[in-house]
Scaffold this motif. Structure first.
Motif, mmCIF file in Angstrom:
data_model
loop_
_atom_site.group_PDB
_atom_site.id
_atom_site.type_symbol
_atom_site.label_atom_id
_atom_site.label_comp_id
_atom_site.label_asym_id
_atom_site.label_seq_id
_atom_site.Cartn_x
_atom_site.Cartn_y
_atom_site.Cartn_z
ATOM 1 N N LEU A 75 0.833 -1.199 0.000
ATOM 2 C CA LEU A 75 0.000 0.000 0.000
ATOM 3 C C LEU A 75 0.868 1.250 0.000
ATOM 4 N N ARG A 76 1.836 1.274 0.910
ATOM 5 C CA ARG A 76 2.701 2.443 1.044
ATOM 6 C C ARG A 76 3.616 2.604 -0.172
ATOM 7 N N ARG A 77 4.152 1.497 -0.665
ATOM 8 C CA ARG A 77 5.097 1.568 -1.783
ATOM 9 C C ARG A 77 4.397 2.005 -3.071
ATOM 10 N N THR A 78 3.207 1.469 -3.319
ATOM 11 C CA THR A 78 2.456 1.855 -4.508
ATOM 12 C C THR A 78 2.126 3.337 -4.484
ATOM 13 N N ALA A 79 1.770 3.840 -3.310
ATOM 14 C CA ALA A 79 1.457 5.262 -3.187
ATOM 15 C C ALA A 79 2.669 6.118 -3.474
ATOM 16 N N GLY A 80 3.843 5.672 -3.003
ATOM 17 C CA GLY A 80 5.056 6.432 -3.259
ATOM 18 C C GLY A 80 5.343 6.539 -4.740
ATOM 19 N N LEU A 81 5.125 5.452 -5.479
ATOM 20 C CA LEU A 81 5.334 5.481 -6.923
ATOM 21 C C LEU A 81 4.290 6.349 -7.605
ATOM 22 N N ASP A 82 3.032 6.270 -7.131
ATOM 23 C CA ASP A 82 1.968 7.064 -7.742
ATOM 24 C C ASP A 82 2.199 8.552 -7.549
ATOM 25 N N VAL A 83 2.669 8.921 -6.337
ATOM 26 C CA VAL A 83 2.819 10.334 -6.018
ATOM 27 C C VAL A 83 4.100 10.906 -6.586
ATOM 28 N N ALA A 84 5.212 10.154 -6.420
ATOM 29 C CA ALA A 84 6.508 10.703 -6.781
ATOM 30 C C ALA A 84 6.959 10.305 -8.172
ATOM 31 N N GLY A 85 6.366 9.259 -8.737
ATOM 32 C CA GLY A 85 6.821 8.776 -10.025
ATOM 33 C C GLY A 85 7.965 7.809 -9.846
ATOM 34 N N PRO A 86 8.228 6.962 -10.833
ATOM 35 C CA PRO A 86 9.228 5.914 -10.677
ATOM 36 C C PRO A 86 10.642 6.438 -10.531
ATOM 37 N N CYS A 87 10.894 7.698 -10.889
ATOM 38 C CA CYS A 87 12.262 8.207 -10.832
ATOM 39 C C CYS A 87 12.531 9.033 -9.585
ATOM 40 N N SER A 88 11.511 9.270 -8.802
ATOM 41 C CA SER A 88 11.700 10.080 -7.604
ATOM 42 C C SER A 88 10.944 9.462 -6.451
ATOM 43 N N TRP A 89 11.688 9.108 -5.399
ATOM 44 C CA TRP A 89 11.070 8.465 -4.242
ATOM 45 C C TRP A 89 10.831 9.454 -3.114
ATOM 46 N N GLY A 90 11.095 10.716 -3.332
ATOM 47 C CA GLY A 90 11.036 11.655 -2.225
ATOM 48 C C GLY A 90 9.738 12.406 -2.101
ATOM 49 N N GLY A 91 8.754 12.108 -2.942
ATOM 50 C CA GLY A 91 7.508 12.858 -2.905
ATOM 51 C C GLY A 91 6.752 12.652 -1.612
ATOM 52 N N THR A 92 6.226 13.731 -1.044
ATOM 53 C CA THR A 92 5.437 13.631 0.173
ATOM 54 C C THR A 92 4.170 14.443 0.015
ATOM 55 N N SER A 93 3.233 14.149 0.875
ATOM 56 C CA SER A 93 1.984 14.897 0.859
ATOM 57 C C SER A 93 2.138 16.156 1.692
ATOM 58 N N PRO A 94 1.952 17.339 1.122
ATOM 59 C CA PRO A 94 2.137 18.566 1.891
ATOM 60 C C PRO A 94 1.235 18.639 3.116
ATOM 61 N N SER A 95 0.068 18.011 3.035
ATOM 62 C CA SER A 95 -0.863 18.127 4.153
ATOM 63 C C SER A 95 -0.486 17.243 5.326
ATOM 64 N N SER A 96 0.340 16.223 5.073
ATOM 65 C CA SER A 96 0.616 15.280 6.147
ATOM 66 C C SER A 96 2.083 15.158 6.490
ATOM 67 N N GLY A 97 2.951 15.546 5.576
ATOM 68 C CA GLY A 97 4.372 15.370 5.833
ATOM 69 C C GLY A 97 4.806 13.929 5.754
ATOM 70 N N THR A 98 4.005 13.089 5.136
ATOM 71 C CA THR A 98 4.369 11.681 5.013
ATOM 72 C C THR A 98 3.970 11.179 3.644
ATOM 73 N N THR A 99 4.577 10.101 3.208
ATOM 74 C CA THR A 99 4.235 9.560 1.907
ATOM 75 C C THR A 99 2.814 9.016 1.927
ATOM 76 N N PRO A 100 1.917 9.501 1.078
ATOM 77 C CA PRO A 100 0.557 8.977 1.068
ATOM 78 C C PRO A 100 0.560 7.525 0.620
ATOM 79 N N THR A 101 -0.410 6.791 1.097
ATOM 80 C CA THR A 101 -0.505 5.387 0.757
ATOM 81 C C THR A 101 -1.673 5.179 -0.186
ATOM 82 N N GLY A 102 -1.426 4.680 -1.385
ATOM 83 C CA GLY A 102 -2.499 4.421 -2.335
ATOM 84 C C GLY A 102 -2.657 2.935 -2.551
ATOM 85 N N TRP A 103 -3.815 2.524 -3.009
ATOM 86 C CA TRP A 103 -4.060 1.095 -3.167
ATOM 87 C C TRP A 103 -5.075 0.879 -4.267
#
Length: 378
Positions: free
Chosen positions: A323-351
């Motif tokens: 869940l967490r890893r898929t969200a990181g790819l969805d938010v940051a893209g496959p070339c960037s793992w550093g994307g975070t959600s501005p509202s939470s300060g954490t990597t959003p989890t998508g599923w």
């Protein structure tokens, strides 16, 4: 494995030659076998070459025969053969974090490393004192002590192959449970920072629960875990907006032993934190919350669907990691793992799932386990 046989903590980072030299300086075991001979035995088990395995095993047998200790060696071999590896135990790092209590805002970090998958034989690494801002660097330093814990740079992540991924587990006091441990950054193979939770499964445990000597709490915890294993996940929800307080919620938990997981608003102080404490006291082994605060109904449905998709409780950590890893790819893209959600300060989890409710949803969750199937863990 060798450390477990010797009942000793072995120093990390030694080469095979250094480890052999170290074991030659240790006292013999109560059955008369020298640690260096047991090291050869373990090397024989671990080597992928059949010829080398046979040569090492025969050397150990020959030495034991000449020393009159062949019976003791064969007894050790029989005991190891009877020990079945547990496939649910991966390589892992356990990190206990607590306030330094020296008048500063620093924390004391106490790590344990379990380097052999299938067996629970953790050894303690050196503790250190750091700030919360420096916690990620402290975790990275410990991870680098044991190369085998770190996935190979070009290997496919184990999460993609269905195996339990290596994980990092934090043992935290109540006031740190909502800290973004999965968002701590560590360096990737090429030196770029990436969130810890995208590379490893990240679990949280309660420091207070681990330290309790209340036999009733322990018994309830074991009973709930047995229910979780035999009957699956039964969710009990908590909302800060609920009119009933934590006491009534705990009473409801106590009267419903079939409930084995909690979905809550973020334990950032106040009633939600009291609800988490109540869940721990009543023995619940799994809790999930949205770090940003209120856990919306839509996101609760996503978590419930995740639980429904898990065939066995031992696969819960893998499901949360996916869940967490898929969200990181969805938010940051496959070339960037550093994307975070501005509202939470954490990597959003998508599923994404083919099961209802909606096929694609986004949530920010922190999964924590207040207990384990294996009671011998630190």
């Amino acid at each position: 494995m060798l450390a477990g046989d010797l009942h000793l903590d072995l120093p990390p980072g030694l080469s095979p030659v250094q480890l052999f030299t170290y074991t030659t300086e240790l006292n013999v075991q109560p059955d008369g076998l020298p640690p260096a001979v047991l090291l050869i035995e373990h090397a024989a088990e671990l080597t992928p070459s059949p010829d080398r395995r046979l040569a090492l095993s025969e050397w150990a047998s020959g030495w034991a025969r000449r020393a009159g200790l062949l019976t003791a060696l064969e007894r050790r071999r029989a005991e190891r053969a009877e020990t079945t590896a547990d496939p649910t135990i991966p390589r892992c790092l356990v990190v206990a974090v607590e306030p330094a209590r020296d008048g500063s805002d620093d924390v004391v970090v106490r790590p344990w490393l379990n380097t052999v998958p299938g067996r629970w034989q953790p050894w303690a690494a050196e503790p250190e004192t750091t700030s919360l801002d420096g916690l990620g660097r402290a975790v990275e330093r410990v991870l680098r002590q044991v190369v085998r814990l770190t996935p190979a740079p070009h290997a496919q992540p184990s999460v993609l192959s269905g195996r339990t991924p290596p994980y990092v587990e934090f043992v935290l006091p109540y006031d740190l449970l909502n800290h973004d441990m999965a968002g701590l950054t560590v360096s990737s193979a090429d030196g770029r920072p990436e969130p810890l939770g995208l590379k490893y499964g990240v679990h949280l445990r309660s420091l207070e629960r681990m330290r309790t000597d209340d036999l009733l709490v322990r018994e309830q915890w074991l009973e709930r875990w047995e229910t979780l294993r035999s009957r699956g996940i039964g969710v009990h929800g908590w909302r800060t907006s609920d009119r009933t307080g934590p006491d009534a919620w705990q009473a409801a938990l106590a009267s419903e032993p079939s409930r084995t997981a909690a979905v809550l608003d973020a334990p950032d102080g106040g009633a939600a934190t009291e609800a988490v404490k109540a869940a721990i006291v009543e023995g619940l082994g799994l809790a999930v919350w949205d770090r940003r605060g209120e856990f919306s109904e839509e996101r609760r449905e996503v978590v419930t669907a995740v639980f429904s998709s898990v065939p066995t409780p031992t696969q819960i950590p893998l499901a949360i990691h996916r869940l967490r890893r898929t969200a990181g790819l969805d938010v940051a893209g496959p070339c960037s793992w550093g994307g975070t959600s501005p509202s939470s300060g954490t990597t959003p989890t998508g599923w994404s799932t083919s099961r209802p409710p909606p096929t694609t949803a986004s949530t920010t969750t922190t999964a924590r386990r207040t207990g384990y199937e294996r009671t011998g863990r630190p």
